[in-house]
Design an enzyme around this catalytic site. Structure first.
Site, PDB file in Angstrom:
ATOM      1  N   GLY A   1     -25.179  64.483   6.028  1.00 24.56           N
ATOM      2  CA  GLY A   1     -23.955  63.741   5.733  1.00 24.56           C
ATOM      3  C   GLY A   1     -24.303  62.273   5.695  1.00 24.56           C
ATOM      4  O   GLY A   1     -25.285  61.885   5.060  1.00 24.56           O
ATOM      5  N   GLU A   2     -23.574  61.487   6.416  1.00 28.83           N
ATOM      6  CA  GLU A   2     -23.850  60.049   6.479  1.00 28.83           C
ATOM      7  C   GLU A   2     -23.988  59.677   7.957  1.00 28.83           C
ATOM      8  O   GLU A   2     -23.017  59.747   8.700  1.00 28.83           O
ATOM      9  CB  GLU A   2     -22.710  59.278   5.787  1.00 28.83           C
ATOM     10  CG  GLU A   2     -22.808  57.790   5.871  1.00 28.83           C
ATOM     11  CD  GLU A   2     -24.183  57.254   5.467  1.00 28.83           C
ATOM     12  OE1 GLU A   2     -24.698  57.606   4.394  1.00 28.83           O
ATOM     13  OE2 GLU A   2     -24.755  56.482   6.267  1.00 28.83           O
ATOM     14  N   SER A   3     -25.214  59.301   8.337  1.00 26.24           N
ATOM     15  CA  SER A   3     -25.497  59.089   9.764  1.00 26.24           C
ATOM     16  C   SER A   3     -24.635  57.989  10.371  1.00 26.24           C
ATOM     17  O   SER A   3     -24.220  58.090  11.531  1.00 26.24           O
ATOM     18  CB  SER A   3     -26.977  58.785   9.965  1.00 26.24           C
ATOM     19  OG  SER A   3     -27.372  57.662   9.203  1.00 26.24           O
TER      20      SER A   3
ATOM     21  N   CYS B   1     -31.411  66.085   7.762  1.00 29.01           N
ATOM     22  CA  CYS B   1     -31.174  64.850   7.003  1.00 29.01           C
ATOM     23  C   CYS B   1     -30.485  63.772   7.854  1.00 29.01           C
ATOM     24  O   CYS B   1     -31.138  63.177   8.701  1.00 29.01           O
ATOM     25  CB  CYS B   1     -30.434  65.178   5.718  1.00 29.01           C
ATOM     26  SG  CYS B   1     -30.667  63.873   4.501  1.00 29.01           S
TER      27      CYS B   1
ATOM     28  N   ARG C   1     -34.480  55.518   6.899  1.00 29.59           N
ATOM     29  CA  ARG C   1     -33.311  56.032   6.152  1.00 29.59           C
ATOM     30  C   ARG C   1     -33.510  55.835   4.669  1.00 29.59           C
ATOM     31  O   ARG C   1     -34.090  54.838   4.242  1.00 29.59           O
ATOM     32  CB  ARG C   1     -32.053  55.261   6.546  1.00 29.59           C
ATOM     33  CG  ARG C   1     -31.372  55.766   7.770  1.00 29.59           C
ATOM     34  CD  ARG C   1     -30.111  54.959   8.036  1.00 29.59           C
ATOM     35  NE  ARG C   1     -29.011  55.340   7.173  1.00 29.59           N
ATOM     36  CZ  ARG C   1     -28.136  54.468   6.664  1.00 29.59           C
ATOM     37  NH1 ARG C   1     -28.260  53.177   6.879  1.00 29.59           N
ATOM     38  NH2 ARG C   1     -27.149  54.901   5.913  1.00 29.59           N
TER      39      ARG C   1
ATOM     40  N   ILE D   1     -31.677  65.118  -0.334  1.00 27.28           N
ATOM     41  CA  ILE D   1     -30.563  64.324  -0.878  1.00 27.28           C
ATOM     42  C   ILE D   1     -30.521  62.983  -0.142  1.00 27.28           C
ATOM     43  O   ILE D   1     -30.173  62.926   1.043  1.00 27.28           O
ATOM     44  CB  ILE D   1     -29.224  65.064  -0.703  1.00 27.28           C
ATOM     45  CG1 ILE D   1     -29.276  66.451  -1.372  1.00 27.28           C
ATOM     46  CG2 ILE D   1     -28.072  64.229  -1.275  1.00 27.28           C
ATOM     47  CD1 ILE D   1     -28.097  67.344  -1.049  1.00 27.28           C
ATOM     48  N   ARG D   2     -30.890  61.924  -0.830  1.00 25.38           N
ATOM     49  CA  ARG D   2     -30.937  60.583  -0.213  1.00 25.38           C
ATOM     50  C   ARG D   2     -31.570  60.700   1.186  1.00 25.38           C
ATOM     51  O   ARG D   2     -31.023  60.247   2.198  1.00 25.38           O
ATOM     52  CB  ARG D   2     -29.534  59.979  -0.140  1.00 25.38           C
ATOM     53  CG  ARG D   2     -29.532  58.461  -0.168  1.00 25.38           C
ATOM     54  CD  ARG D   2     -28.225  57.910  -0.702  1.00 25.38           C
ATOM     55  NE  ARG D   2     -27.091  58.340   0.082  1.00 25.38           N
ATOM     56  CZ  ARG D   2     -26.598  57.676   1.124  1.00 25.38           C
ATOM     57  NH1 ARG D   2     -27.109  56.538   1.490  1.00 25.38           N
ATOM     58  NH2 ARG D   2     -25.556  58.141   1.768  1.00 25.38           N
TER      59      ARG D   2
ATOM     60  N   HIS E   1     -32.447  69.950   3.446  1.00 19.65           N
ATOM     61  CA  HIS E   1     -31.214  70.687   3.756  1.00 19.65           C
ATOM     62  C   HIS E   1     -31.394  72.196   3.572  1.00 19.65           C
ATOM     63  O   HIS E   1     -30.948  72.740   2.552  1.00 19.65           O
ATOM     64  CB  HIS E   1     -30.113  70.254   2.777  1.00 19.65           C
ATOM     65  CG  HIS E   1     -29.605  68.866   2.973  1.00 19.65           C
ATOM     66  ND1 HIS E   1     -28.562  68.566   3.818  1.00 19.65           N
ATOM     67  CD2 HIS E   1     -29.987  67.697   2.420  1.00 19.65           C
ATOM     68  CE1 HIS E   1     -28.326  67.271   3.780  1.00 19.65           C
ATOM     69  NE2 HIS E   1     -29.170  66.714   2.942  1.00 19.65           N
TER      70      HIS E   1
ATOM     71  N   GLU F   1     -29.725  74.433   4.798  1.00 21.51           N
ATOM     72  CA  GLU F   1     -28.380  75.054   4.777  1.00 21.51           C
ATOM     73  C   GLU F   1     -27.845  75.175   3.356  1.00 21.51           C
ATOM     74  O   GLU F   1     -26.846  75.866   3.123  1.00 21.51           O
ATOM     75  CB  GLU F   1     -27.403  74.264   5.673  1.00 21.51           C
ATOM     76  CG  GLU F   1     -26.958  72.896   5.161  1.00 21.51           C
ATOM     77  CD  GLU F   1     -27.965  71.757   5.407  1.00 21.51           C
ATOM     78  OE1 GLU F   1     -29.130  72.066   5.764  1.00 21.51           O
ATOM     79  OE2 GLU F   1     -27.592  70.586   5.231  1.00 21.51           O
TER      80      GLU F   1
HETATM   81  N1  GLN Z   1     -28.819  58.820   3.689  1.00 19.50           N
HETATM   82  C1  GLN Z   1     -27.942  59.485   4.608  1.00 19.50           C
HETATM   83  C2  GLN Z   1     -27.830  58.720   5.925  1.00 19.50           C
HETATM   84  O1  GLN Z   1     -28.377  57.709   6.088  1.00 19.50           O
HETATM   85  C3  GLN Z   1     -28.421  60.894   4.891  1.00 19.50           C
HETATM   86  C4  GLN Z   1     -28.256  61.745   3.640  1.00 19.50           C
HETATM   87  C5  GLN Z   1     -28.047  63.200   3.911  1.00 19.50           C
HETATM   88  O2  GLN Z   1     -27.754  63.649   5.033  1.00 19.50           O
HETATM   89  N2  GLN Z   1     -28.142  63.963   2.861  1.00 19.50           N
HETATM   90  O3  GLN Z   1     -27.156  59.170   6.797  1.00 19.50           O
END
Ligand code: GLN
Length: 190
Positions: free
Chosen positions: A46-48, A78, A107, A133-134, A169, A171
């Protein structure tokens, strides 16, 4: 065994589905009372920055840190990997983590959202198709940390004791090798 999945933001539903498909009970964790019920915890992608902000807002930050210190098995994918790192690079100013793994994680190391990719790699010696993913990568690890996967010379899956983290990921794919490793090798006996 009850597997908690931190359900504040991110792809917790996919981790719940993966957990159930491995034959375990899953519980969405949003409060300290939920956390008290679980024998293991998954921190989703997700987004940390958002997840840590919500963890503080929901009074889960200190309880998660202390369960980690007590030896709770935790798997982070992630954003979850970032949240298990003792040190991060390119975090938002003052960005906190739960910590626990003696590593530095960068990150967004592989680039922006458009640079997301899939790759075949080895996880603990087994072939695996992985979705990034990112994604972060691991820049440096302490001597207690075991590297389980690498991509282009960067560690992307690591374990320290009861803590497991992947940049990718699992999952989101059908191959349950990483979840099975977590449940069978780290959570076993609980
Ligand atoms: N770039 C996201 C972060 O800094 C992590 C991306 C992800 O969980 N797919 O949290």
């Amino acid at each position: 065994m009850i597997v908690g999945v931190l359900a504040l933001q991110g792809d917790f539903r996919e981790h719940i589905a993966a957990t159930v498909s491995c034959g375990h009970s899953a519980l969405e964790v949003r409060t300290a009372a939920d956390l008290a019920k679980v024998d293991a915890l998954v921190v989703p992608g997700g987004e940390s920055t958002t997840i840590i902000h919500l963890a503080e807002l929901f009074d889960l930050y200190a309880p998660i840190k202390s369960r980690i210190a007590e030896g709770l098995p935790v798997y982070g994918s992630c954003a979850g990997m970032i949240l298990l790192a003792d040190r991060i690079v390119d975090g938002k100013d003052g960005q906190k983590t739960f910590g626990g793994i003696d590593m530095t994680v960068r990150r967004n190391a592989f680039g922006r959202q458009v640079d997301s990719f899939e790759s075949d790699l080895k996880f603990n010696g087994q072939s695996l198709h992985a979705v990034f993913i990112r994604a972060p990568w691991v820049e440096e690890v302490g001597k207690e940390v075991q590297v389980l996967s690498e991509v282009a010379g960067h560690a992307v899956a690591v374990r320290q004791g009861n803590l497991l983290a992947t940049s990718f990921h699992p999952e989101l794919t059908a191959d349950m090798a990483v979840h099975t490793y977590f449940f069978d090798e780290i959570c076993k006996g609980r």
